[in-house]
Design a protein around this motif. Structure first.
Motif, PDB file in Angstrom:
ATOM      1  N   SER A  91      62.959  -2.025  58.882  1.00 26.64           N
ATOM      2  CA  SER A  91      63.588  -2.475  60.117  1.00 26.64           C
ATOM      3  C   SER A  91      62.620  -2.238  61.258  1.00 26.64           C
ATOM      4  O   SER A  91      62.009  -1.164  61.360  1.00 26.64           O
ATOM      5  CB  SER A  91      64.898  -1.714  60.362  1.00 26.64           C
ATOM      6  N   LEU A  92      62.460  -3.244  62.117  1.00 27.20           N
ATOM      7  CA  LEU A  92      61.531  -3.166  63.240  1.00 27.20           C
ATOM      8  C   LEU A  92      62.237  -3.487  64.537  1.00 27.20           C
ATOM      9  O   LEU A  92      63.153  -4.316  64.571  1.00 27.20           O
ATOM     10  CB  LEU A  92      60.381  -4.162  63.045  1.00 27.20           C
ATOM     11  N   THR A  93      61.790  -2.873  65.601  1.00 27.32           N
ATOM     12  CA  THR A  93      62.232  -3.265  66.935  1.00 27.32           C
ATOM     13  C   THR A  93      61.395  -4.458  67.387  1.00 27.32           C
ATOM     14  O   THR A  93      60.304  -4.697  66.846  1.00 27.32           O
ATOM     15  CB  THR A  93      62.049  -2.119  67.936  1.00 27.32           C
ATOM     16  N   PRO A  94      61.852  -5.200  68.393  1.00 26.30           N
ATOM     17  CA  PRO A  94      61.028  -6.304  68.903  1.00 26.30           C
ATOM     18  C   PRO A  94      59.649  -5.838  69.376  1.00 26.30           C
ATOM     19  O   PRO A  94      58.656  -6.555  69.185  1.00 26.30           O
ATOM     20  CB  PRO A  94      61.866  -6.863  70.053  1.00 26.30           C
ATOM     21  N   MET A  95      59.556  -4.670  69.967  1.00 30.06           N
ATOM     22  CA  MET A  95      58.272  -4.159  70.430  1.00 30.06           C
ATOM     23  C   MET A  95      57.339  -3.909  69.247  1.00 30.06           C
ATOM     24  O   MET A  95      56.150  -4.253  69.292  1.00 30.06           O
ATOM     25  CB  MET A  95      58.431  -2.870  71.239  1.00 30.06           C
ATOM     26  N   GLN A  96      57.858  -3.315  68.181  1.00 36.24           N
ATOM     27  CA  GLN A  96      57.043  -3.076  67.004  1.00 36.24           C
ATOM     28  C   GLN A  96      56.569  -4.390  66.393  1.00 36.24           C
ATOM     29  O   GLN A  96      55.393  -4.544  66.044  1.00 36.24           O
ATOM     30  CB  GLN A  96      57.841  -2.266  65.978  1.00 36.24           C
ATOM     31  N   ALA A  97      57.487  -5.357  66.282  1.00 43.12           N
ATOM     32  CA  ALA A  97      57.119  -6.662  65.723  1.00 43.12           C
ATOM     33  C   ALA A  97      56.064  -7.340  66.594  1.00 43.12           C
ATOM     34  O   ALA A  97      55.116  -7.950  66.090  1.00 43.12           O
ATOM     35  CB  ALA A  97      58.361  -7.548  65.613  1.00 43.12           C
ATOM     36  N   ARG A  98      56.223  -7.235  67.899  1.00 45.43           N
ATOM     37  CA  ARG A  98      55.272  -7.844  68.838  1.00 45.43           C
ATOM     38  C   ARG A  98      53.887  -7.241  68.666  1.00 45.43           C
ATOM     39  O   ARG A  98      52.877  -7.958  68.622  1.00 45.43           O
ATOM     40  CB  ARG A  98      55.787  -7.650  70.252  1.00 45.43           C
ATOM     41  N   ARG A  99      53.794  -5.948  68.577  1.00 46.53           N
ATOM     42  CA  ARG A  99      52.492  -5.293  68.436  1.00 46.53           C
ATOM     43  C   ARG A  99      51.863  -5.583  67.083  1.00 46.53           C
ATOM     44  O   ARG A  99      50.633  -5.733  66.976  1.00 46.53           O
ATOM     45  CB  ARG A  99      52.647  -3.786  68.669  1.00 46.53           C
ATOM     46  N   ILE A 100      52.677  -5.671  66.050  1.00 44.81           N
ATOM     47  CA  ILE A 100      52.159  -6.060  64.739  1.00 44.81           C
ATOM     48  C   ILE A 100      51.574  -7.466  64.815  1.00 44.81           C
ATOM     49  O   ILE A 100      50.478  -7.735  64.296  1.00 44.81           O
ATOM     50  CB  ILE A 100      53.279  -5.989  63.678  1.00 44.81           C
ATOM     51  N   ALA A 101      52.289  -8.388  65.469  1.00 43.62           N
ATOM     52  CA  ALA A 101      51.822  -9.769  65.592  1.00 43.62           C
ATOM     53  C   ALA A 101      50.514  -9.842  66.377  1.00 43.62           C
ATOM     54  O   ALA A 101      49.594 -10.582  66.010  1.00 43.62           O
ATOM     55  CB  ALA A 101      52.895 -10.619  66.275  1.00 43.62           C
ATOM     56  N   LEU A 102      50.403  -9.077  67.452  1.00 48.35           N
ATOM     57  CA  LEU A 102      49.191  -9.086  68.266  1.00 48.35           C
ATOM     58  C   LEU A 102      47.999  -8.524  67.494  1.00 48.35           C
ATOM     59  O   LEU A 102      46.880  -9.049  67.592  1.00 48.35           O
ATOM     60  CB  LEU A 102      49.421  -8.295  69.552  1.00 48.35           C
ATOM     61  N   THR A 127      63.936  -6.588  58.635  1.00 46.05           N
ATOM     62  CA  THR A 127      64.804  -7.076  59.704  1.00 46.05           C
ATOM     63  C   THR A 127      64.182  -6.687  61.036  1.00 46.05           C
ATOM     64  O   THR A 127      63.586  -5.615  61.165  1.00 46.05           O
ATOM     65  CB  THR A 127      66.218  -6.474  59.610  1.00 46.05           C
ATOM     66  N   VAL A 128      64.294  -7.584  62.005  1.00 47.00           N
ATOM     67  CA  VAL A 128      63.831  -7.307  63.364  1.00 47.00           C
ATOM     68  C   VAL A 128      65.042  -7.392  64.274  1.00 47.00           C
ATOM     69  O   VAL A 128      65.771  -8.393  64.271  1.00 47.00           O
ATOM     70  CB  VAL A 128      62.759  -8.319  63.817  1.00 47.00           C
ATOM     71  N   THR A 129      65.289  -6.356  65.017  1.00 48.45           N
ATOM     72  CA  THR A 129      66.448  -6.295  65.895  1.00 48.45           C
ATOM     73  C   THR A 129      66.500  -7.514  66.805  1.00 48.45           C
ATOM     74  O   THR A 129      65.533  -7.836  67.491  1.00 48.45           O
ATOM     75  CB  THR A 129      66.408  -5.023  66.750  1.00 48.45           C
ATOM     76  N   GLY A 130      67.640  -8.211  66.779  1.00 46.84           N
ATOM     77  CA  GLY A 130      67.811  -9.377  67.633  1.00 46.84           C
ATOM     78  C   GLY A 130      67.436 -10.688  66.984  1.00 46.84           C
ATOM     79  O   GLY A 130      67.750 -11.752  67.518  1.00 46.84           O
ATOM     80  N   TRP A 131      66.750 -10.644  65.830  1.00 46.87           N
ATOM     81  CA  TRP A 131      66.390 -11.874  65.128  1.00 46.87           C
ATOM     82  C   TRP A 131      67.547 -12.269  64.209  1.00 46.87           C
ATOM     83  O   TRP A 131      68.074 -11.434  63.460  1.00 46.87           O
ATOM     84  CB  TRP A 131      65.127 -11.687  64.301  1.00 46.87           C
TER      85      TRP A 131
END
Length: 400
Positions: free
Chosen positions: A2-13, A256-260
Motif C-alpha cells: 500500500s502506498l500513499t500518493p506522495m510515495q507513488a509520486r516519488r517512485i514515479a519521479l 494499492t495507492v490511496t485515492g486510486w
C-alpha cells in the motif's frame, strides 16, 4: 503493498530519472541512460517551442547538444529507430524485436493506410521497389518518379505517402532520418537497423507484450494496468495476460495507492526516495505526464493540451508546459520560441495552490536555461496568469 500518493509520486519521479543530478557536461553516455530508462521519445510536428522528441533529454539532463540525439537516431551504430510506440516515436533499438509482432500483424493500423494495399497492391510494391533501388527517399522524391502512364492505378499525390506509411508500419521500410522539412526519409530496414537486431528472431505477440509491459513498469515505477497498457499503446487483453505473468514471476507487485480507484502494480526494482529535488519544464508529450489521468492522480494537477482548442476558448494557452519543482508540479507556462527575434516568449504563467514561495525564482532560472539551450538571447516576461507578476520580477532579478 500500500502506498500513499506522495510515495507513488516519488517512485514515479525516480523511475523517470528525475532524482539524478544533471551532469555538468552532457555526453553520449548520459543520453544512452535516458534512452535505456524511457525506451522512446515521442515525436510531434509542433515546433512553436522545440520539437517534442528533444525535450525529455533537456528536462532530465539540462542543456545538451541536440546533435547527440541526431547521432543516436541517424548514424551507425543506431541506438534509436523511428516507429509507432506510444505514438510516432524514436524508439530504443533494443525493442525492435518487441515491435515486430505489430509490424507483422498490422495491429492498430488505421484504415487509410491499410486500404491502399488492399486496393492497389501492385502500386505499393512499386513504391517499395523505388525505395529498394534508390533509397533513402522522401515521399516527394518517390512521387517525382511515378510512371504517369499507369492511369489504371488511379494514382494521386497522396497515395505515394500512404503507401510508404503502410510499408513503414509493416516494417518493410524504415526511417533513415528526418530532413530539414521534418519529412521522413525512407529506406530499407537492412540499411537502417543494426544487423544484430535484424538477425534476432521476432518475438511472439505474448512474449513481445511481456517485454513491453516489463519496460513500461520499470519506466513508470508504479502504475495501473491502464498506465502500463498506454505506455506503448498495447492490446488490453494481451497486456493483462502479460501483467499476470509478471506478477506470477515476482517482477510486478500488486499494490494499492490511496485515492486510486484501480489496482496498481509496483516494479520490484522501483526505488522510493525519501526526497526529490527536481526542477524541470516538461513537454506535453513527456512520459511523466502524457497519460493525463495518471498525471492528475500522482500530482493533483489537471492538465490538457489546448493546441486544437480555438484561441478564444483556451484556458492557459497554445503550448503549455508543466513545471516540476521538488516532487510536485507547481506551475504551468505558455511558451513560444521567437527565433527571428532571439526571444523565449512567456505568454502566461500560472501557479498551483501548493506552489512554494520559491516557484517564480526557480522557474525564472529554468526558463533562462531553456532560452540558452535554444540559442535565444532573452526571455520576455508574461502578461497573463496569476504568476505573471512574480515571474516577471524574478526574470528581472535573474538578468541583473
Amino acid at each position: 503493498m500500500s502506498l500513499t500518493p506522495m510515495q507513488a509520486r516519488r517512485i514515479a519521479l525516480a523511475a523517470q530519472g528525475f532524482t539524478r543530478p544533471r551532469p555538468d557536461a552532457v555526453a553520449a553516455r548520459h543520453v544512452q541512460k535516458v534512452i535505456d530508462r524511457l525506451g522512446f521519445f515521442q515525436i510531434d510536428s509542433v515546433n512553436v517551442l522545440q520539437r517534442a522528441h528533444y525535450m525529455p533529454l533537456f528536462s532530465r539532463l539540462g542543456a545538451y547538444d541536440t546533435e547527440l540525439l541526431h547521432r543516436a537516431a541517424g548514424r551507425k551504430p543506431r541506438r534509436l529507430f523511428e516507429y509507432w510506440a506510444h505514438e510516432a516515436a524514436l524508439v530504443d533499438v533494443n525493442l525492435w524485436q518487441a515491435f515486430q509482432f505489430r509490424m507483422e500483424s498490422g495491429a492498430r493500423m488505421w484504415g487509410g493506410i491499410k486500404r491502399v494495399y488492399d486496393e492497389k497492391p501492385e502500386f505499393v510494391e512499386w513504391v517499395l521497389d523505388e525505395v529498394r533501388a534508390n533509397g533513402p527517399l522522401t515521399a516527394r522524391e518517390v512521387e517525382h518518379d511515378v510512371p504517369r502512364e499507369k492511369d489504371n492505378w488511379g494514382w494521386n499525390w497522396s497515395e505515394v505517402k500512404t503507401s510508404l506509411e503502410y510499408l513503414f508500419y509493416k516494417g518493410q521500410v524504415s526511417a533513415a532520418r528526418r530532413n530539414s522539412a521534418f519529412e521522413r526519409v525512407y529506406d530499407l530496414p537492412e540499411r537502417v537497423i543494426p544487423q544484430a537486431q535484424l538477425d534476432a528472431p521476432p518475438l511472439t505477440a505474448a512474449a513481445a507484450h511481456g517485454v513491453l509491459v516489463s519496460h513500461a513498469a520499470r519506466a513508470l515505477g508504479v502504475g495501473t494496468a491502464q498506465c502500463l497498457r498506454d505506455y506503448f499503446r498495447m492490446d488490453p487483453a494481451q497486456t493483462k495476460a502479460a501483467i499476470d505473468e509478471l506478477v506470477s514471476g515476482g517482477e510486478l507487485i500488486p499494490t494499492t495507492v490511496t485515492g486510486w480507484k484501480r489496482p496498481a502494480y509496483l516494479h520490484r526494482d522501483a526505488v522510493q526516495p525519501r526526497k526529490v529535488s527536481a526542477r524541470a519544464l516538461l513537454s506535453p508529450f513527456d512520459p511523466l505526464v502524457f497519460e493525463r489521468t495518471r498525471t492528475e492522480q500522482l500530482f493533483d494537477f489537471r492538465y490538457r493540451i489546448e493546441i486544437y482548442v480555438p484561441a478564444e476558448k483556451r484556458v492557459h494557452g497554445y503550448y503549455v508546459l508543466p513545471f516540476l519543482l521538488g516532487d510536485r508540479l507547481v506551475a504551468r507556462v505558455d511558451l513560444k520560441a521567437d527565433r527571428q527575434a532571439g526571444t523565449l516568449i512567456v505568454h502566461g504563467a500560472w501557479a498551483e495552490d501548493h506552489a512554494p514561495e520559491s516557484t517564480a525564482t526557480e522557474l525564472a532560472a529554468e526558463l533562462s536555461l531553456m532560452a540558452g539551450w535554444l540559442g535565444l538571447d532573452r526571455v520576455a516576461p508574461p502578461s497573463k496568469g496569476d504568476l505573471a507578476g512574480e515571474l516577471s520580477a524574478a526574470l528581472g532579478r535573474h538578468i541583473d
